[in-house]
Motif scaffolding. Structure first.
Motif, PDB file in Angstrom:
ATOM      1  N   SER A 192     103.751  -7.877  17.052  1.00  0.00           N
ATOM      2  CA  SER A 192     103.632  -8.864  17.917  1.00  0.00           C
ATOM      3  C   SER A 192     101.828  -8.798  18.376  1.00  0.00           C
ATOM      4  N   CYS A 202      96.236  -7.682  23.225  1.00  0.00           N
ATOM      5  CA  CYS A 202      97.181  -6.394  22.975  1.00  0.00           C
ATOM      6  C   CYS A 202      98.348  -6.714  22.029  1.00  0.00           C
ATOM      7  N   TYR A 204     102.044  -5.017  19.723  1.00  0.00           N
ATOM      8  CA  TYR A 204     103.129  -3.852  19.491  1.00  0.00           C
ATOM      9  C   TYR A 204     103.492  -3.882  18.102  1.00  0.00           C
ATOM     10  N   LYS A 205     103.652  -2.581  17.328  1.00  0.00           N
ATOM     11  CA  LYS A 205     104.288  -2.289  16.354  1.00  0.00           C
ATOM     12  C   LYS A 205     105.197  -1.274  16.117  1.00  0.00           C
ATOM     13  N   TYR A 206     106.322  -1.721  15.363  1.00  0.00           N
ATOM     14  CA  TYR A 206     107.641  -0.872  15.283  1.00  0.00           C
ATOM     15  C   TYR A 206     107.869  -0.908  13.879  1.00  0.00           C
ATOM     16  N   ASP A 215     106.752   3.581  17.692  1.00  0.00           N
ATOM     17  CA  ASP A 215     106.372   2.548  18.484  1.00  0.00           C
ATOM     18  C   ASP A 215     104.947   2.796  18.621  1.00  0.00           C
ATOM     19  N   TYR A 217     102.112   0.711  20.789  1.00  0.00           N
ATOM     20  CA  TYR A 217     101.454  -0.342  21.676  1.00  0.00           C
ATOM     21  C   TYR A 217     100.081  -0.426  21.617  1.00  0.00           C
ATOM     22  N   TYR A 219      96.110  -1.853  23.190  1.00  0.00           N
ATOM     23  CA  TYR A 219      95.250  -2.686  24.085  1.00  0.00           C
ATOM     24  C   TYR A 219      93.876  -2.492  23.737  1.00  0.00           C
ATOM     25  N   SER A 268      99.457   3.629  22.929  1.00  0.00           N
ATOM     26  CA  SER A 268     100.716   4.141  23.650  1.00  0.00           C
ATOM     27  C   SER A 268     101.941   4.070  22.910  1.00  0.00           C
ATOM     28  N   ASP A 271     104.519   1.402  26.373  1.00  0.00           N
ATOM     29  CA  ASP A 271     104.331   0.225  26.676  1.00  0.00           C
ATOM     30  C   ASP A 271     103.205  -0.061  26.502  1.00  0.00           C
ATOM     31  N   LYS A 272     102.811  -1.613  26.870  1.00  0.00           N
ATOM     32  CA  LYS A 272     101.571  -1.862  26.891  1.00  0.00           C
ATOM     33  C   LYS A 272     100.915  -1.640  28.112  1.00  0.00           C
ATOM     34  N   ALA A 275      99.192   1.754  27.480  1.00  0.00           N
ATOM     35  CA  ALA A 275      97.923   1.600  26.601  1.00  0.00           C
ATOM     36  C   ALA A 275      97.031   0.908  27.362  1.00  0.00           C
TER      37      ALA A 275
END
Length: 763
Positions: A192, A202, A204-206, A215, A217, A219, A268, A271-272, A275
């Motif tokens: 995302s 910002c 997220y990558k999983y 995980d 995250y 920023y 991080s 979470d966001k 980061a």
């Protein structure tokens, strides 16, 4: 639900006494060449990092294959961009998260790769090493395709990019979130991107890869406002489901000639917000200040050992090796103290304590952690605290932990010697009873509880002790389990460590049980051939038997042959000699190791068997203690000659300067200790043995403001043999001294000569 953390107050003087050294003024970073190990199969990378930092911005030149493990390979001529997570010298690949690439003109992204042999992305740029520079905490390269100079630097948790553009109405930066190293082996499960304003993104990558639940995250803030296009799509799977496809942000802006555009990025695993808080380590846009701070951090670390060398090349090899020992383990705690545990829950570390990741323990227990017990015991204590917390979170000590994941990679349970060695050297910073419990859990389990089962299904090798270990056979049958000989030998050593630990804690029953188990190595020795050899469940030796045969990870050994593994009894050299028929027979066999034909046989010979002198393979870790068996058996002059050969012919000041995978600092830590003139062949036994020093003088700064100095008299390339030794003013007749002696400070004076001597020849 948060669990109670086991980070304890650091109480022992050895681990905590502050060093009273004056601030570092000498520039040791000038002797570091980050390109050493980026060619051949060293698998290092030249990017900008700080000691044991979380973030590792570095150029990526390839994305698939064994020599893509770090993302960078010196023989390549194109750069795909600059991602922020990398592994240093591993034999497996992963990471390559959140890639940035400055561009000028059309941003081509459509021609996605379909062939694994293809290493170049559509927006990649050619480059030349003549316009590439790297030093600790800094990297720079000129991107020929775009006419852009790229520069990278970093703090512990954040990276700062500086791109110098030409004049253009179509300048820009590609932020590629779906990019990854080892793209055929890693699967993006969730991607995302969110553009928060005209300068902030910002996301997220999983992913599932070697780290099967990772995980990330991020920023990112840019110094220049941008216009943007988001490219997002999905890929339909055979079962009808969809997985993320492309996920990229195409940023565009206008630039004047030589205009500098910067980007700061933080990661991080939590979470966001984590980061974003990590990004606060870079409050402004002063690239040169961040670079200077990174350089100072490296000088603080490198200055722990001072060497007076005969030439600059020796210094570069040595300080680059020392540099490589502090890239991993890597910080895994956010600035607010939170981290993601092996139970997938979010925890908070006590103030001043930290979680770490990237524990290549099969490699690093041998020299990296022993080196830390000398030059930075406080940091090593933090590593042990992290390992014990991982035991608390996940149910067992990790074998090879990566990004908060059990990977089950390699064999044995080598968190045990890391813990035991530190304890035997006086570290009381951790709960010893808990540590013994953790060690026993690693040694004794056959099955996994349902609570933890989901973490173990990815690699069946995570089960270190099969049920055959506890049966009446006393060995692992080769017809029921691969790598049976190597596993059995490593378990015997690990169990010896447990026996030593139990003895120190007054647990006599456990001591006796594991001392007995440590002798199980004897069940693998076949006196008819003189090698450790596979034996089936009926007690029959493996046939046919060829001691130089290898079938990578699918035979009785692990990344080696019978020639290399027969010596993996570092905890009982005298017992191994007894098996071989006594001292003289042992020495004859050991001599043969270094003069045997170096050829290897097999359908799939392990590429890890490298750096060969006869059948001694310095390029892989199981051989790293073997030369010092000559010291134990009373022929140290043979060790001195061989050590001289290894250091002069298998370590170089060029990209192909390592004889095998760097393996998270182990190949380099071996060099650091041996170039100083000593080594610890058996972690858990706090005794060093003397080899062949390379330098005129070595000064080791140990905690408490003390110094241990090694002076080499008559030092020259030809004078490789020790004629006499004086330790703290007294003659030293044997090639051994204790860890306690070292950390108390003092002087070891070695007088050299060009002919073998009988110094230290007592058994």
């Amino acid at each position: 639900m948060q669990k109670k953390l086991i980070f304890q107050t650091f109480a022992v003087a050895l681990a905590l006494v502050g060093c009273s050294k004056a601030p570092v003024t000498q520039d040791y970073t000038q002797y570091v060449n980050p390109f050493i190990g980026t060619a051949g199969h060293g698998h290092t990378y030249p990017g900008a990092v700080v000691p044991n930092g979380m973030i590792h911005p570095s150029p990526d030149t390839r994305i698939y294959g064994w020599d893509a493990c770090s993302g960078y390979y010196y023989a390549d001529s194109t750069i795909n961009g600059f991602s922020h997570t990398h592994l240093s010298g591993t034999g497996c690949g992963d990471y390559g998260d959140v890639l940035l690439m400055p561009t000028v003109g059309e941003q081509k992204i459509d021609a996605e790769m379909v062939e694994k042999e293809q290493q170049t992305l559509p927006y990649a740029s050619a480059f030349s090493h003549e316009k590439e520079t790297a030093s600790p905490g800094y990297y720079s390269v000129f991107l020929d395709k775009y006419g852009v100079k790229a520069e990278l630097t970093a703090t512990k948790r954040a990276a700062l990019h500086r791109y110098t553009f030409p004049k253009s109405d179509e300048a820009g930066i590609i932020l590629d979130l779906d990019y990854t190293i080892q793209f055929l082996n890693q699967k993006n499960l969730n991607l995302s991107l969110d553009v928060l304003n005209d300068s902030t993104i910002c996301g997220y990558k999983y992913t599932s890869g070697w780290a099967w639940k990772q995980d990330v995250y991020f920023y990112a803030v840019f110094s220049k406002p941008f216009e943007y296009t988001l490219v997002k799509d999905s890929v339909k799977q055979k079962d009808g489901s969809f997985l993320p496809g492309r996920c990229k942000a195409l940023l565009k802006f206008k630039t004047e000639q030589d205009e500098q555009v910067m980007a700061k990025v933080a990661l991080s695993a939590v979470d966001k917000e984590g980061a974003q808080k990590n990004l606060a380590e870079i409050p402004g846009w002063d690239f040169d200040a961040v670079r200077a701070n990174a350089k100072q951090a490296w000088n603080d670390y490198l200055s722990k050992i001072e060497v007076d060398a005969q030439n600059e090349e020796q210094k570069r090899i040595f300080y680059t090796a020392l540099y490589h020992t502090a890239i991993s383990p890597c910080l895994f705690t956010d600035a607010d103290g939170r981290y993601r545990g092996l139970d997938r829950e979010i925890h908070t570390a006590p103030e001043g304590k930290a979680m770490y990741t990237v524990f290549s323990l099969w490699d690093t227990y041998r020299a990296v952690h022993p080196l830390y017990t000398i030059i930075d015991p406080d940091k090593n204590s933090q590593f042990i605290g992290a390992l014990l917390q991982q035991y608390q979170d996940g149910g067992i000590l990790p074998m090879w932990e990566l990004a908060g994941n059990y990977t089950g990679t390699m064999i044995g349970y080598h968190a045990v010697p890391v813990i035991v060695d530190a304890y035997m050297k006086g570290d009381r910073s951790f709960d010893a009873d808990l540590a013994l419990k953790a060690c026993l859990r690693s040694a004794e389990y056959d099955t996994v509880s349902p609570v933890h089962a989901s973490r173990y299904i990815f690699h069946n090798q995570l089960m270190p002790k099969s049920k055959y270990y506890k049966n009446t056979l006393g060995y692992i049958p080769c017809d029921t389990e691969m790598e049976s000989v190597a596993k059995g030998l490593e378990y015997a050593y690990n169990d010896w460590c447990i026996s030593v630990f139990a003895e120190a804690l007054g647990d006599t029953a456990t001591q006796n049980l594991y001392a007995g188990r440590s002798q199980a190595y004897r069940n693998y020795f076949d006196p008819s051939v003189g090698f450790m050899r596979g034996k089936d469940a009926k007690g029959k030796w493996r046939t046919p038997f060829v001691p130089n045969s290898s079938n990578h990870r699918n035979d009785d050994y692990c990344e080696g042959t019978a020639w290399q593994w027969t010596w993996s009894v570092q905890h009982d050299v005298e017992g191994l000699a007894e098996l071989m028929g006594g001292r003289e027979a042992f020495l004859t066999k050991l001599d043969s190791l270094f003069v045997a034909d170096s050829s290897l046989e097999g359908e799939q010979v392990s590429a890890d068997i490298s750096g060969l002198i006869g059948q001694y393979a310095h390029g892989n870790e199981p051989s790293h203690h073997v030369i010092y068996m000559y010291n134990t058996m009373g022929q140290p002059w043979k060790a001195q000659k061989l050590l001289d050969e290894v250091m002069k012919t298998l370590y170089f000041d060029n990209p192909n300067g390592l004889s095998g995978n760097e393996d998270c600092g182990q190949m380099s830590a071996w060099y650091v200790m041996n170039a100083m003139g000593f080594y610890q062949p058996c972690p858990g036994k706090p005794v060093y043995t003397i080899g062949r020093p390379l330098f005129n003088t070595v000064t080791i700064h140990v905690p408490g403001g003390k110094e241990f100095t090694i002076k080499t008299v008559n030092n020259s390339p030809e004078n490789m043999y020790i004629e006499s030794a004086i330790l703290n003013g007294q003659p030293l007749e044997t090639p051994f001294f204790s860890h306690e002696t070292l950390v108390e400070g003092g002087t070891l004076e070695l007088t050299m000569t060009d002919q073998p001597t009988q110094w230290g020849a007592k058994e």
